[in-house]
Design a protein around this motif. Sequence first.
Motif: not given
Length: 169
Positions: A101-122
Amino acid sequence: MEDLFQVGIISSTHGVRGEVKVFPTTDDVNRFKKLKKVLLNTGSERICLEIENVKFFKQFAILKFKGYDNINDIEKYKGKSLLVTRENAVELEENEFFVADLIGIEVISDDGALKGNLKDVIETGANDVYVIALEDGRELLLPAIRECILKVSLEDNRMLIHVLEGLLD
């Protein structure tokens, strides 16, 4: 969200009476004791299998499926995945999520500086590490701890994170 979860992979046959060795891909190998049915993903179809017997050998679960009483009946399924429906998945604690359920979820940092997507879980011994593919092409390895994972909303398909100092240097 995913409706099917992999719980194991048939690694080989076990004996001549239709038993198979299953490499568990679930956190708790003992969950096979409670499972009544699994879906066998053959690649072209999914076959519902009723579990008749379960035993354990080293890191493997040894399963016997009802109606498969001969090595020849089951041998062709080596390397195939065993799945369960969401209803038969393990119950999660609060703030626990299925990796699928987490793979592909949008990720945003609390300061708004970083954005991306969860690609994998190690999976490590201490805690999981989230592999986040950032929009600028970099990759962030973020420990899955409360100080870093501030909020996860599967409904909004979004994760709010805090990046600890030194993780992106």
